[in-house]
Scaffold this motif. Structure first.
Motif, short mmCIF file in Angstrom:
data_model
loop_
_atom_site.label_atom_id
_atom_site.label_comp_id
_atom_site.label_asym_id
_atom_site.label_seq_id
_atom_site.Cartn_x
_atom_site.Cartn_y
_atom_site.Cartn_z
N SER A 128 39.88 -13.90 78.23
CA SER A 128 38.91 -12.80 78.26
C SER A 128 39.22 -11.79 77.15
N ASP A 129 40.51 -11.48 76.96
CA ASP A 129 40.92 -10.53 75.92
C ASP A 129 40.60 -11.07 74.53
N LEU A 130 40.73 -12.38 74.35
CA LEU A 130 40.51 -12.98 73.03
C LEU A 130 39.06 -12.84 72.57
N ARG A 131 38.14 -12.75 73.51
CA ARG A 131 36.73 -12.53 73.12
C ARG A 131 36.59 -11.19 72.41
N GLN A 132 37.26 -10.16 72.94
CA GLN A 132 37.22 -8.84 72.30
C GLN A 132 37.99 -8.83 70.98
N VAL A 133 39.08 -9.60 70.93
CA VAL A 133 39.84 -9.71 69.68
C VAL A 133 38.96 -10.28 68.58
N ARG A 134 38.23 -11.34 68.92
CA ARG A 134 37.34 -11.97 67.93
C ARG A 134 36.27 -11.00 67.45
N GLN A 135 35.72 -10.22 68.39
CA GLN A 135 34.69 -9.24 68.01
C GLN A 135 35.26 -8.18 67.08
N ALA A 136 36.48 -7.72 67.38
CA ALA A 136 37.11 -6.68 66.55
C ALA A 136 37.41 -7.23 65.15
N LEU A 137 37.91 -8.46 65.08
CA LEU A 137 38.22 -9.06 63.78
C LEU A 137 36.95 -9.36 62.99
N LYS A 138 35.89 -9.71 63.70
CA LYS A 138 34.63 -10.04 63.03
C LYS A 138 34.10 -8.86 62.23
N LYS A 139 34.34 -7.63 62.69
CA LYS A 139 33.90 -6.44 61.97
C LYS A 139 34.57 -6.34 60.60
N HIS A 140 35.70 -7.03 60.45
CA HIS A 140 36.40 -7.04 59.17
C HIS A 140 36.23 -8.39 58.45
N ASP A 141 35.23 -9.16 58.90
CA ASP A 141 34.98 -10.49 58.33
C ASP A 141 36.18 -11.40 58.45
N LEU A 142 36.92 -11.25 59.55
CA LEU A 142 38.04 -12.13 59.87
C LEU A 142 37.69 -12.94 61.11
N SER A 143 38.33 -14.09 61.25
CA SER A 143 38.06 -14.94 62.41
C SER A 143 39.37 -15.52 62.92
N LEU A 144 39.32 -16.09 64.12
CA LEU A 144 40.48 -16.79 64.69
C LEU A 144 40.25 -18.28 64.52
N ASP A 145 41.12 -18.91 63.73
CA ASP A 145 41.04 -20.36 63.52
C ASP A 145 41.88 -21.05 64.59
N THR A 146 41.29 -22.01 65.29
CA THR A 146 41.99 -22.73 66.36
C THR A 146 42.26 -24.17 65.94
N ARG A 147 43.52 -24.59 66.07
CA ARG A 147 43.90 -25.97 65.75
C ARG A 147 44.61 -26.57 66.95
N PRO A 148 44.14 -27.73 67.43
CA PRO A 148 44.79 -28.39 68.58
C PRO A 148 46.28 -28.61 68.32
N ASN A 149 47.07 -28.30 69.35
CA ASN A 149 48.53 -28.47 69.32
C ASN A 149 49.25 -27.45 68.43
N TYR A 150 48.50 -26.64 67.70
CA TYR A 150 49.11 -25.62 66.85
C TYR A 150 48.91 -24.20 67.41
N GLY A 151 47.66 -23.93 67.85
CA GLY A 151 47.34 -22.60 68.36
C GLY A 151 46.27 -21.90 67.55
N MET A 152 46.41 -20.59 67.38
CA MET A 152 45.39 -19.79 66.69
C MET A 152 46.01 -18.96 65.59
N LYS A 153 45.20 -18.70 64.57
CA LYS A 153 45.66 -17.91 63.43
C LYS A 153 44.47 -17.15 62.84
N ALA A 154 44.71 -15.89 62.47
CA ALA A 154 43.64 -15.10 61.85
C ALA A 154 43.39 -15.59 60.44
N LYS A 155 42.10 -15.72 60.10
CA LYS A 155 41.71 -16.22 58.78
C LYS A 155 40.69 -15.27 58.15
#
Length: 648
Positions: A128-155
């Protein structure tokens, strides 16, 4: 110490009288039992740090400071603890901020399970928190990249990363001391304070040597961004910019200043800044450049402000006057101030730079009409140059508009008064000069007279009589009775008349448009409900609700103390009136808790002065205990009777 306890401590410190458990429970949206437990824990912590919380049955809780030095040391440590990333992750907002910092500073992918364990929260909570994180990062044209078995990273682009780091990693509010954010920088940059101080000195030296005028906030921002640049360069990350942007920047005077600053920073920090980093620093100097001269004639203005800036400023002032009727359209100082502000701002808009406004909340509360006018200015700017203006920038625009409103107010007619005194001319002159010294041009003293000549006063030309003797006669104008030697109480009585707010909120409230104890659970649900209710009685434009949401998107209308004042982005109704709604439980309203909603409906093409009404609303908001009384009202009659007891 958790977020609730910090809020409780701040509330107790800000109050001169005891606060009830119900009041604290209401603002924190918890039970009275939870408050009692928090108070007990907080008191235990305070007892060894120079203070206690006194609890009186039927009265409430009050902070008592016994050792000022120990208590101050405790507060300093508390503020430092708040800057620690692993503190305060027990509320949704704090968790989201923590996650944003983790992603922005992480070099590798972060696994969801590891974050859950690190923050002691469940997987459903963090999702639930990650949805807000994505929205906040989107305002800066950043996104969360998800890779199976690796996790997430801001891009995203390195420029956007820098702006996001500046926005989220540091607390740069006006109340935060310089030492605190330097402490944060020291931790991030892994450098001692002496080297950071040397970088700060290098910036100051270069902007002084090249006659570049920057505000304190702008200097802090530039300093922070240079340290962020160092951190990212050491990690192997660099800004990427297109060739044309670089060519444009290198032709600017600020580029050469940026190069000097970077050369000194390289020596101090022992790192090589790539060429593109110099261009990046230049953007900051371009984005914060100010011209301090304000006493200019038309030719000077044309030399300083390019035609497109003048055209944009005229469009803004025309639209504000068209919608708000403030009478400030031809204020030359406002025209110049806005133009000089917009000139460097366009560079910020062009490169998507964020700007923090530490005065934002104070501006919204103290200059609400100016802020609404600045919202209109923001809409004009967005339409003219196709950029997005956030509420921080709107706050800065509001400062210029607010100053113009104050200048206009100062030019308005002063209060006309006659002084009545039985002790002779000398006493009357004493009162006269004291009033002139305190109130200046706000009061025009038409003359002085004795009591027996009172009927000779030209009442039709006089607003008030100030008298040192009791006047029992019935007169057509008000009388303020004072002592011959004016004391503070006398001055306050005169001031109450001079600054009198002739607006009564009840003039704008209709009984049928009061809705109490509604079981609404979201901002969207509440606004839809209010518009639906109004539509049953009056004809509203079909897009009325859309216009309200459009205004919310520009800058949220939650003002704190459980109150929100939503309204359409433009005036739409036939009359100006308020629609009131209280809620059974508080709802989230863009990171604020709201339980009292006042929908402001403004008449289109209105020439009425709304400044007084705005000020009355803001004064009401600033009394949280009274707001809680209104929220507790069970029916409309009780609500109106309670409101009638309101004393601003």
């Amino acid at each position: 110490m958790n977020n609730r306890m910090i809020t409780i401590l701040r509330e107790l410190m800000a109050s001169y009288s005891p606060l009830t458990g119900d009041y604290l429970a209401n603002i924190l949206n918890v039970s009275s039992r939870t408050i009692r437990e928090d108070i007990k824990t907080l008191d235990y912590s305070l007892q060894s740090n120079g203070a206690t919380i006194k609890s009186t049955r039927g009265t409430g809780y009050q902070l008592e400071i016994e050792d000022d030095h120990a208590f101050r040391s405790y507060l300093n440590q508390l503020i430092k603890d708040e800057t620690n990333d692993k503190q305060l992750v027990d509320s949704p907002d704090a968790r989201v901020n923590y996650l944003i910092k983790r992603f922005l500073l992480a070099e590798d992918y972060l696994k969801l399970d590891d974050l859950c364990e690190e923050m002691h929260i469940s997987k459903s909570t963090i999702q639930s928190d990650l949805r807000q994180v994505r929205q906040a990062l989107k305002k800066h044209d950043l996104s969360l990249d998800t890779r199976p078995n690796y996790g997430m990273k801001a891009k995203g682009s390195e420029v956007r990363f820098r702006f996001a780091l500046s926005e989220f990693v540091f607390d740069r509010s006006e109340s935060s001391s310089t030492s605190i954010w330097k402490e944060q920088l020291k931790t991030l940059a892994d450098h001692d304070e002496d080297k950071l101080e040397a970088v700060s000195d290098a910036i100051m030296k270069q902007i002084r040597n090249h006659n570049i005028s920057l505000s304190d906030i702008a200097i802090n921002n530039l300093f922070i961004h240079i340290v962020i640049a160092y951190k990212r360069i050491k990690s192997g990350h660099h800004v990427s910019m297109i060739k044309q942007e670089l060519n444009d920047i290198t032709n600017e005077k600020e580029y050469h200043v940026a190069r000097k600053i970077v050369e000194e920073a390289e020596d101090i920090l022992n790192v090589k800044f790539p060429f593109v980093e110099v261009a990046y620093i230049t953007i900051h100097l371009l984005g914060t450049r100010m011209v301090s001269q304000t006493n200019m004639d038309h030719t000077d203005i044309e030399n300083v402000l390019e035609p497109h800036i003048q055209k944009l400023t005229v469009a803004i002032l025309d639209e504000i006057e068209n919608r708000m009727s403030l009478g400030i359209r031809h204020d030359q100082e406002l025209f110049l101030g806005l133009g000089l502000h917009l000139k460097p701002s366009i560079n910020r808009y062009k490169y998507g730079m964020n700007i923090r406004n530490p005065m934002l909340n104070d501006i919204k509360v103290n200059y609400p009409l100016a802020f609404e006018s600045a919202v209109i200015a923001g809409i004009v700017i967005e339409g003219e140059i196709d950029v997005s203006i956030d509420e921080n920038e709107i706050g800065y625009l509001a400062l210029h508009i607010g100053a113009a409103i104050e200048r206009k107010k100062a030019q308005d007619q002063p209060i006309r008064c006659y002084i009545v005194c039985a002790s002779g001319l000398g006493s009357a002159q004493l009162i006269k000069y004291k009033i002139k010294a305190v109130f200046g041009s706000q009061v025009d003293i038409l003359g002085t007279t004795e009591y027996y000549k009172i009927q000779q006063i030209p009442f039709h030309q006089t607003d008030v009589i100030i008298s040192s003797v009791p006047i029992k006669d019935s007169l057509p104008i008000p009388v303020i009775e004072v002592n011959t030697i004016l004391g503070e109480p006398d001055i306050n009585r005169i001031r109450a008349f001079v600054d009198e707010d002739n607006t009564n909120l009840l003039e704008y409230i209709r009984r049928d448009f009061i809705y109490l104890n509604q079981g609404l659970s979201t901002k969207e649900e509440a606004l839809t409900f209010l518009v639906d209710q109004l539509n049953k009685t009056i004809d509203l434009p079909k897009d009325y609700l859309d216009l309200i949401f459009e205004r919310e998107a520009i800058a949220p209308t939650a003002y704190g103390n459980s109150v929100a004042i939503p309204h359409p982005v433009t005036a739409q109704t036939d009359q100006t009136f308020l629609t009131i709604c209280t809620l059974k439980k508080p709802i989230e309203w863009t990171n604020q808790s709201v339980q009292f909603i006042c929908l402001l409906n403004v008449a289109k093409n209105s020439q009425e002065d709304l400044q007084d009404m705005y000020q009355m609303l803001i004064k009401l908001i600033e009394q949280p205990k009274f707001i809680q009384k209104l929220i507790q009202c069970q029916d409309r009659d009780q609500f109106l009777q309670t409101l009638m007891t309101y004393q601003p």
